[in-house]
Design an enzyme around this catalytic site. Structure first.
Site, short mmCIF file in Angstrom:
data_model
loop_
_atom_site.label_atom_id
_atom_site.label_comp_id
_atom_site.label_asym_id
_atom_site.label_seq_id
_atom_site.Cartn_x
_atom_site.Cartn_y
_atom_site.Cartn_z
N GLY A 29 124.36 -98.72 -29.58
CA GLY A 29 123.32 -98.80 -30.59
C GLY A 29 122.93 -97.43 -31.12
O GLY A 29 123.54 -96.41 -30.80
N ILE B 13 114.75 -94.86 -31.64
CA ILE B 13 114.03 -96.06 -31.23
C ILE B 13 113.03 -96.47 -32.31
O ILE B 13 112.27 -95.64 -32.81
CB ILE B 13 113.28 -95.82 -29.90
CG1 ILE B 13 114.27 -95.79 -28.75
CG2 ILE B 13 112.23 -96.88 -29.65
CD1 ILE B 13 113.62 -95.60 -27.41
N HIS C 201 102.68 -104.26 -17.10
CA HIS C 201 104.00 -103.99 -16.53
C HIS C 201 104.72 -102.90 -17.32
O HIS C 201 104.74 -102.93 -18.55
CB HIS C 201 104.85 -105.25 -16.52
CG HIS C 201 106.00 -105.19 -15.56
ND1 HIS C 201 107.11 -104.41 -15.78
CD2 HIS C 201 106.21 -105.77 -14.35
CE1 HIS C 201 107.96 -104.54 -14.77
NE2 HIS C 201 107.43 -105.35 -13.89
N PRO D 265 109.63 -98.03 -32.88
CA PRO D 265 108.49 -98.23 -31.98
C PRO D 265 108.05 -99.68 -31.83
O PRO D 265 107.37 -100.01 -30.86
CB PRO D 265 107.38 -97.38 -32.61
CG PRO D 265 107.79 -97.19 -34.04
CD PRO D 265 109.28 -97.18 -34.03
N GLY E 195 111.67 -101.05 -29.57
CA GLY E 195 112.06 -100.30 -28.39
C GLY E 195 113.53 -100.35 -28.07
O GLY E 195 114.39 -100.50 -28.95
#
Length: 296
Positions: free
Chosen positions: A163, A167, A82, A169, A172
């Site tokens: 925020g 990112i 997904h 990793p 995320g």
């Protein structure tokens, strides 16, 4: 007498569908919101949690869910099919009627600010809360996964709404919105032909000339040996499930269908009697019945 605060739902999706300890811990973190349902899918690499709480209580529950997901899930090890960009990938707040729309928007914005500020996770608003057309659709934000999203942010082409401007990793980003109920509905084909599933999905999507409000992707389910057309139907009145089923059936045989999470009872009206609906329990999976059973 003071009116009760509006009842809201939230449907956070976490990028883990196999590890039961992680799924259970994320579910437990949602308390004291009422946990109505958990739908875990190992092929998707995803779990969908349905929560219910009054305005003023749901944002804190989503903060705890996001914290648990970020602590337990490492996207670098993710193997599901997904599309996703975060350990807690999406966190929509759902209003059950138009009168509660303002409350849902306020709760979603509060959740987004808490997740971004306290957990230092980048948060993007999408859908009706989007702050730009380039972030209205989840698919646009998810294109290329967390790696591509990180590149876009680093290049200065995309800023988080809450925020940090970068990112991690492993964890995320989180996508947040407020919306009415949608129907997440999967159709497993009696074939493992992934390209066929993708062609069918493309024709069903609103963007591909299909029915309004329909988002669709084709996926492979290795554990079941099937291809799947996975649908999000934003307005089941404009895009009836029965019509979507028939549009798929003229192109490929359907092995069975699956409702992900909860849906209004009206959404399932008219479905063919011969369509197997995997794991469906009307007492748990119809919103009206689930709320009644929970005493809400």
């Amino acid at each position: 007498m003071r009116a009760p605060r509006p009842l809201l739902l939230a449907v956070p999706n976490a990028s883990e569908g196999r590890d039961r300890a992680t799924i259970d811990a994320i579910a437990a973190a949602s308390a004291p919101a009422r946990l109505l349902d958990v739908h875990a899918d190992p092929d998707h690499g995803r779990s969908v949690f349905t929560l219910a709480a009054r305005q003023g209580e749901l944002a804190a529950a989503l903060l705890r869910v996001a914290s648990e997901a970020a602590a337990r899930i490492d996207l670098r090890d993710h193997g599901g099919s997904h599309p996703h960009v975060g350990a807690l990938d999406v966190a929509p707040v759902v209003h059950l009627d138009d009168d509660a729309r303002g409350a849902a928007c306020a709760e979603a914005l509060t959740a987004a600010a808490l997740i971004g500020g306290e957990l230092e996770l980048p948060v993007f608003l999408y859908g009706d809360l989007a702050t730009g057309e380039d972030r209205r659709e989840r698919a646009d934000l998810r294109a290329g996964g967390p790696t591509r999203l990180a590149e876009r942010m680093a290049a200065g082409g995309l800023e988080s709404d809450f925020g940090p401007p970068r990112i991690d990793p492993a964890t995320g980003a989180v996508l947040v919105t407020a919306r009415p109920p949608l129907v997440a509905f999967n159709l497993d084909l009696a074939t493992d032909d992934l390209e066929l599933a993708r062609r069918i999905a493309s024709g069903l999507r609103e963007s591909g000339g299909g029915l309004p409000g329909v988002r669709a992707i084709g996926l492979l389910l290795p554990e079941r040996g099937r291809a799947q057309v996975s649908l999000n139907v934003h307005d089941h009145r404009a895009a009836p499930l029965a019509e979507l089923v028939e549009r798929v059936r003229v192109q490929a045989p359907i092995a069975e269908a699956e409702l992900v999470g909860l849906a209004p009872a009206s959404a399932l009206e008219g479905l063919p009697d011969d369509l197997p609906l995997r794991g469906f329990d009307p007492n748990r999976h119809l919103i009206e019945n689930a709320l009644r059973s929970a005493g809400i």
